[in-house]
Design a protein around this motif. Structure first.
Motif, PDB file in Angstrom:
ATOM      1  N   ILE A 177       5.459  -0.391  -2.269  1.00 25.90           N
ATOM      2  CA  ILE A 177       4.159   0.147  -1.850  1.00 25.90           C
ATOM      3  C   ILE A 177       4.307   1.591  -1.376  1.00 25.90           C
ATOM      4  N   TRP A 205      -8.107  -6.193  -6.876  1.00 28.46           N
ATOM      5  CA  TRP A 205      -7.020  -6.634  -6.008  1.00 28.46           C
ATOM      6  C   TRP A 205      -5.906  -7.305  -6.795  1.00 28.46           C
ATOM      7  N   THR A 242      -7.367  -2.062  10.830  1.00 27.29           N
ATOM      8  CA  THR A 242      -8.134  -2.789   9.822  1.00 27.29           C
ATOM      9  C   THR A 242      -9.458  -3.285  10.387  1.00 27.29           C
ATOM     10  N   ARG A 244       0.573   2.229   5.462  1.00 27.54           N
ATOM     11  CA  ARG A 244      -0.609   2.535   4.653  1.00 27.54           C
ATOM     12  C   ARG A 244      -1.838   2.187   5.471  1.00 27.54           C
ATOM     13  N   GLU A 254      -3.427   2.622  -6.497  1.00 23.86           N
ATOM     14  CA  GLU A 254      -4.848   2.334  -6.651  1.00 23.86           C
ATOM     15  C   GLU A 254      -5.396   2.866  -7.973  1.00 23.86           C
ATOM     16  N   LEU A 284       2.249  -4.619   4.684  1.00 24.50           N
ATOM     17  CA  LEU A 284       1.393  -3.432   4.624  1.00 24.50           C
ATOM     18  C   LEU A 284       1.557  -2.547   5.849  1.00 24.50           C
ATOM     19  N   LEU A 322      -5.810  -0.810   6.409  1.00 26.73           N
ATOM     20  CA  LEU A 322      -5.517  -2.015   5.643  1.00 26.73           C
ATOM     21  C   LEU A 322      -6.837  -2.598   5.153  1.00 26.73           C
ATOM     22  N   THR A 323      -6.991  -2.669   3.831  1.00 23.96           N
ATOM     23  CA  THR A 323      -8.240  -3.145   3.248  1.00 23.96           C
ATOM     24  C   THR A 323      -8.111  -4.580   2.758  1.00 23.96           C
ATOM     25  N   LEU A 348      -4.016  -4.599  -8.507  1.00 23.69           N
ATOM     26  CA  LEU A 348      -3.165  -3.921  -7.532  1.00 23.69           C
ATOM     27  C   LEU A 348      -1.887  -4.713  -7.292  1.00 23.69           C
ATOM     28  N   ALA A 362      -3.890  -8.727  -2.343  1.00 19.18           N
ATOM     29  CA  ALA A 362      -2.826  -8.465  -3.306  1.00 19.18           C
ATOM     30  C   ALA A 362      -1.472  -8.903  -2.761  1.00 19.18           C
ATOM     31  N   TRP A 381       1.950  -3.277  -7.983  1.00 17.60           N
ATOM     32  CA  TRP A 381       3.022  -3.292  -6.987  1.00 17.60           C
ATOM     33  C   TRP A 381       4.204  -4.142  -7.456  1.00 17.60           C
ATOM     34  N   GLN A 397      -6.052  -4.885  -0.527  1.00 19.79           N
ATOM     35  CA  GLN A 397      -4.618  -4.756  -0.287  1.00 19.79           C
ATOM     36  C   GLN A 397      -4.042  -6.052   0.287  1.00 19.79           C
TER      37      GLN A 397
END
Length: 255
Positions: free
Chosen positions: A210, A233, A147, A177, A218, A172, A180-181, A236, A187, A240, A184
């Motif tokens: 997820i 976000w 990240t 995934r 997304e 996460l 990692l943004t 999202l 969320a 989820w 995300q």
């Protein structure tokens, strides 16, 4: 070396100082430190028959120094810009033709300076088995467990503490995934901290949801955000949550 009170700021091309600028000036005044000082860049000009020094760059520093009674003189750098047009061009050049310091660079510098908050952030990510990258283009592989969202993680630690921040990141990380943004992370933070969500799901079940949705989450979130006029976000998080297994007792209690 000049008296900061002798410097001039030309409103013809300088920015008005808003609330953000005032806060910056107050911070400089309150914690004036020569090791953090950058000389304002100035140019000689004529005004009413007098020679003055106009500030081309660094007006916040100059104003803060002028407001500090124990700073009688400051060093400035003087460049040649003989009229307002030349001075305005110099101002634009100073404001745009510079290498901006990124959040990641500031974080790495804070680590080197043994900053406690930066060290805590690194420790939280390390315990969640997540690597904080040094540059925005240094992702490897699929970016899993990597990240650059240091601002989001820092804020999360401030809001919830290191332990809960690590648990949020683990959701996460365990979903593999990547990268990692910030959306995300925001969320998952919402789902694990807001009572209307957190009381109904577990971190492990959220990770499973997820994984099950993969990248379709997304796409669904973008549609939901557009149709419900909400942020991506938050959309999202809703996407989820809908997929996530719910606790029976909590569902019954909520009902």
């Amino acid at each position: 070396m000049v008296k900061p009170t002798d410097l001039y700021v030309d409103p013809a091309y300088q920015r008005n100082i808003g609330e953000k600028g005032l806060r910056q000036i107050r911070r400089i005044i309150g914690g004036f430190d020569w090791t953090k000082y950058k000389p304002p860049i100035c140019a000689y000009a004529e005004s009413d028959g007098h020679t003055i020094l106009k500030v081309l760059d660094g007006q916040h520093t100059a104003i803060a120094a002028a407001s500090k009674p124990h700073v009688p003189l400051i060093p400035v750098m003087i460049v040649e810009a003989e009229d307002t047009v030349a001075q305005a061009k110099a101002f634009i050049g100073q404001s745009t033709e510079r290498v901006g310091v990124t959040t990641l660079q500031l974080h790495q510098a804070a680590l080197a300076a043994a900053d406690e908050d930066a060290q805590t952030l690194e420790l939280v990510c390390s315990r969640a088995n997540i690597k904080v990258l040094k540059t925005t283009n240094s992702y490897t592989g699929g970016g899993n467990r990597q990240t650059i969202a240091v601002n989001q993680i820092k804020g999360m630690i401030e809001r919830h503490g290191a332990k809960l921040a690590r648990e949020i990141l683990e959701v996460l990380a365990n979903a593999e995934r990547g990268p990692l943004t910030a959306p995300q992370i925001k969320a998952v933070e919402l789902l694990l901290t807001a009572p209307e969500y957190a009381d109904l799901i577990t971190p492990d079940d959220l990770t499973i949801a997820i994984v099950d949705l993969l990248f379709t989450a997304e796409d669904e979130a973008k549609i939901f955000a557009a149709s419900h006029k909400t942020t991506f976000w938050r959309a999202l998080a809703v996407t989820w949550f809908r997929k996530c297994k719910k606790r029976r007792n909590s569902v019954a209690k909520a009902a």
